[in-house]
Design an enzyme around this catalytic site. Structure first.
Site, short mmCIF file in Angstrom:
data_model
loop_
_atom_site.label_atom_id
_atom_site.label_comp_id
_atom_site.label_asym_id
_atom_site.label_seq_id
_atom_site.Cartn_x
_atom_site.Cartn_y
_atom_site.Cartn_z
N ASP A 131 0.83 -1.19 0.00
CA ASP A 131 0.00 0.00 0.00
C ASP A 131 0.88 1.25 0.00
O ASP A 131 1.85 1.35 0.75
CB ASP A 131 -0.88 -0.03 1.25
CG ASP A 131 -1.82 1.16 1.34
OD1 ASP A 131 -2.69 1.29 0.47
OD2 ASP A 131 -1.66 1.95 2.29
N GLU A 179 1.82 -0.44 -5.06
CA GLU A 179 0.87 0.61 -5.39
C GLU A 179 1.72 1.87 -5.53
O GLU A 179 2.12 2.46 -4.53
CB GLU A 179 -0.19 0.79 -4.31
CG GLU A 179 -1.20 1.87 -4.65
CD GLU A 179 -2.18 2.16 -3.53
OE1 GLU A 179 -3.35 2.45 -3.82
OE2 GLU A 179 -1.77 2.10 -2.34
#
Length: 719
Positions: free
Chosen positions: A359, A395
């Site tokens: 993330d 990401e």
């Protein structure tokens, strides 16, 4: 909590039995005889180990760790055993303006805890400062936080894995299935109520069979590390459903353990592996649940705030907030870097996880002066003998300076490609000027990834993700409908590139229903026939809805849970997706390890890809720049070179035709060698097409408005 309560008996411990122990490994480690405790802190002056009763509610003893070696406090309890519940109290200066927030009145979670006991109970005692004090976070609070904070638990790591091992699906065959442990299982009819929302629920045969029969290869689970429910959400009757608020990077979230044992996670992994499915974890190492200077003291803030977090250089009272959640972990610090890589190795080695999705990964590669693909963390992952063998997916963005880094990660990393999402959505919505960009996304986004030997699978393609509309909502809503989040519909993105096709939300209009279903098939066909690594969101394959909510992070409810009650349209979509996946796996040319570049290879006399206008001629520059162009053909020649050796390939030759016009386009099928013809394999207008369709060179095919077709070049002798 009443202190008059009779404590539950804890494991018997003899007084004055503490020994020096070792500064490694970090955390609480049972060696079969006793437990070694080791905690990093560069700036603390003393560390107390606090022991609790078997329920983790009553503190029964405090023991000062006797040794300090290389910034590690450590000690050994020879009579301690698995099941012991503990926490730390760390002494040192409380000097926020210089980055120090030590407060020994606050019980702290071990950053290396392998299991958590209990859940966070919000109280003013959790904060290192006194809420409401005129000096704010510069004040010092002396209330004990132990009754309100989760405790750490010593575990026995022994587990009989049997024949289990990492599945290791090749990247070119990988199809990711993004799912939430709780969301996937809460409404599944075959999952017993007692294990819904847990790892045990993920093992139920019907759940595993659905994923396996779909044809995907890799289950990517939203965060399962121990996380915290935000106070403001609980006050609204909501909670942190997605779990992007980690506080314990080695411990599974307690709520996901039906039997209260860490081994349940291992059992789930073994079940998925037995079905040939990889397990990928979505991990959140960019920040913690302690928030900004006004947040609670739960773990790292009280252990060594100045080491764990990136602080403002001019005033260390405040935090750099590249994550948008209040704080940012400082992976440039060697001990923080060690903690994160130790965590990854633990999940890969001890828990048999096959990969990780990071993330806001740009944060993990940012020094104080900006992002660097040579950041110590990114280099460590690439060099580590364990981590370099698992899947690493970034990401590649955050809200910090220079945060957008799609294509900027080093070889060895795959990356989420939001350009694929946005372009494909805009193309099928019918927006102007999308044709050239759409072609680039279909060929693996070589404009971003075709460098330094990176492969097309580097691009993780997706149309939807957990964050945003579901696929059904993408074709059913023009605007977000997040009212149930209780933020006045201000949360979630406004840039959805969605289209409701004439009615906002549900409708009984058969024309709109059919068009929406066709568009969903168009999206799936585009995703699964494009070069790159496709990612599907759980439930999209049978058209689940979140009722227009594009930010269901706090919806631990029927909004966020997958509804398995499929209607006939959902069942039909599921059949179509399964068929697409089988085709993708059957045709290597759809998942090549070399980028399609469209140049003529004189050595073998073919182009790997040829772009065709509706009259079967090659696309011209003018046609590429025609803002109203919405139809083209993509001819993939199976004879094209598939490796560095200059020799023809032997794959099938395929023709993909896309038409985002609202009306029919007559498309002339291109020339084929004598004795060969075109056979239609996929038509999103006719989803149940199974018949053998022989189409000759030069024949015109009426390509229905807003539809996609796939043809295979067929030989007479194949009949």
């Amino acid at each position: 909590m009443s202190r008059s309560r009779k404590p539950t008996p804890a494991p018997e411990l003899e007084p004055s039995r503490i020994r020096e122990g070792l500064p490694y490994p970090l955390g609480a480690t049972w060696d079969g005889l006793g437990v070694n405790f080791a905690l990093f802190s560069a700036n603390a002056t003393k560390v107390e180990l606090c022991l609790f009763d078997a329920d983790g509610e009553v503190e029964i003893e405090r023991i000062e760790l006797p040794e300090y070696t290389d910034e590690i406090y450590h000690g050994y309890l020879p009579d301690a055993h698995p099941g012991l519940i503990y926490g730390y109290r760390v002494y040192g200066p409380y000097d926020p303006e210089n980055g120090h927030r030590f407060n020994h009145h606050k019980l702290l979670i071990d950053p290396y805890a392998k299991q958590l006991v209990g859940s966070l109970k919000w109280s003013e005692a959790l904060f290192g400062y006194t809420i409401g004090h005129p000096d704010g976070d510069l004040s010092f609070d002396e209330r004990d936080s132990a009754p309100f904070v989760p405790k750490s638990k010593v575990i026995d790591p022994a587990y009989t894995w049997g024949r289990d091992q990492q599945v290791k699906v090749p990247w070119d065959k990988t199809i990711v299935y993004e799912a939430h442990v709780r969301g996937l299982t809460m409404r599944h009819p075959s999952v017993p109520e007692a294990v819904r929302g847990t790892f045990a629920g993920m093992m139920v045969p019907d759940v595993v069979d659905h994923i396996k029969k779909l044809g995907v290869t890799s289950v990517e689970l939203l965060p399962i590390h121990g996380f915290v429910n935000d106070q403001h959400l609980l006050q609204k009757g909501l909670n942190n459903f997605w779990g992007y608020n980690s506080i314990a990077f080695f411990a599974p979230h307690p709520r996901y353990l039906a039997n209260g044992k860490v081994a349940e996670f291992k059992e789930m992994v073994a079940h998925l592996h037995d079905a040939g499915l990889e397990v990928i974890l979505d991990v959140v190492y960019n920040h913690t649940a302690e928030g900004n200077e006004q947040g609670p003291t739960l773990s790292m803030r009280g252990i060594d705030n100045a080491s764990y977090y990136r602080l403002m250089p001019e005033n260390k009272r405040f935090y750099i907030n590249d994550s948008g959640t209040g704080n940012t972990l400082d992976l440039s610090h060697p001990c923080v870097l060690q903690m994160v890589t130790d965590s990854l190795r633990y999940w890969a080695s001890e828990m048999h996880v096959d990969g990780f999705r990071f993330d806001l990964a740009t944060i993990l590669g940012r020094y104080h002066d900006g992002f660097s693909e040579r950041h110590s963390f990114l280099v460590a992952c690439r060099q580590d003998p364990v981590l370099r063998t698992v899947k690493l997916i970034a990401e590649p963005w955050d809200c910090g300076p220079g945060g957008y880094q799609v294509g900027g990660f080093a070889p060895g990393w795959a990356e989420w490609n939001d350009r694929f999402r946005d372009t494909v959505r805009a193309f099928w919505k019918g927006d102007d000027g999308q044709l050239a960009d759409f072609a680039g996304r279909m060929t693996g986004s070589g404009d971003m990834f075709n460098q330094r030997g990176r492969r097309p699978y580097t691009s993780v393609n997706f149309v939807t993700a957990h964050d945003g509309f579901t696929l059904k909502d993408l074709v059913s809503y023009n605007d977000k409908h997040n009212e149930e989040n209780d933020e006045n519909n201000q949360d979630g993105t406004n840039n959805n590139v969605s289209w409701n096709h004439g009615v906002e939300g549900e409708t009984d209009d058969p024309h709109i229903i059919e068009l929406r279903l066709r568009q969903m098939r168009n999206f799936f066909a585009t995703l699964l026939l494009a070069q790159g690594t496709p990612m599907i969101v759980a439930g999209d394959e049978f058209a689940r809805t979140q009722y227009g909510n594009n930010n269901a992070y706090c919806q631990d409810s029927e909004v966020g849970w997958v509804n398995w009650a499929m209607d006939e349209n959902g069942k039909g979509l599921l059949r179509f997706v399964r068929r697409l996946i089988k085709l993708r796996m059957a045709y290597p040319i759809l998942r090549r390890n070399r980028f399609l570049v469209g140049t003529y290879n004189e050595a073998i006399g073919v182009k790997d890809v040829t772009w065709l206008a509706p009259d079967a001629s090659e696309m011209t520059t003018e046609q590429w720049h025609d803002s109203h162009g919405r139809c083209l053909g993509m001819l993939l020649d199976g004879r094209a070179q598939v490796s560095g050796i200059r020799r023809p390939g032997a794959d099938a030759t395929l023709l993909l035709i896309v038409n985002a016009h609202h009306d029919i386009v007559q498309f002339t099928l291109p020339e084929v060698p004598e004795g060969e013809y075109w056979n239609c394999r996929i038509d999103t207008y006719r989803p149940d097409l199974n018949e053998h369709e022989r189409l000759e060179f030069g024949s015109e095919f009426a390509v229905t408005g807003r539809s996609l077709l796939l043809f295979e070049l067929h030989r007479e002798e194949q009949e």
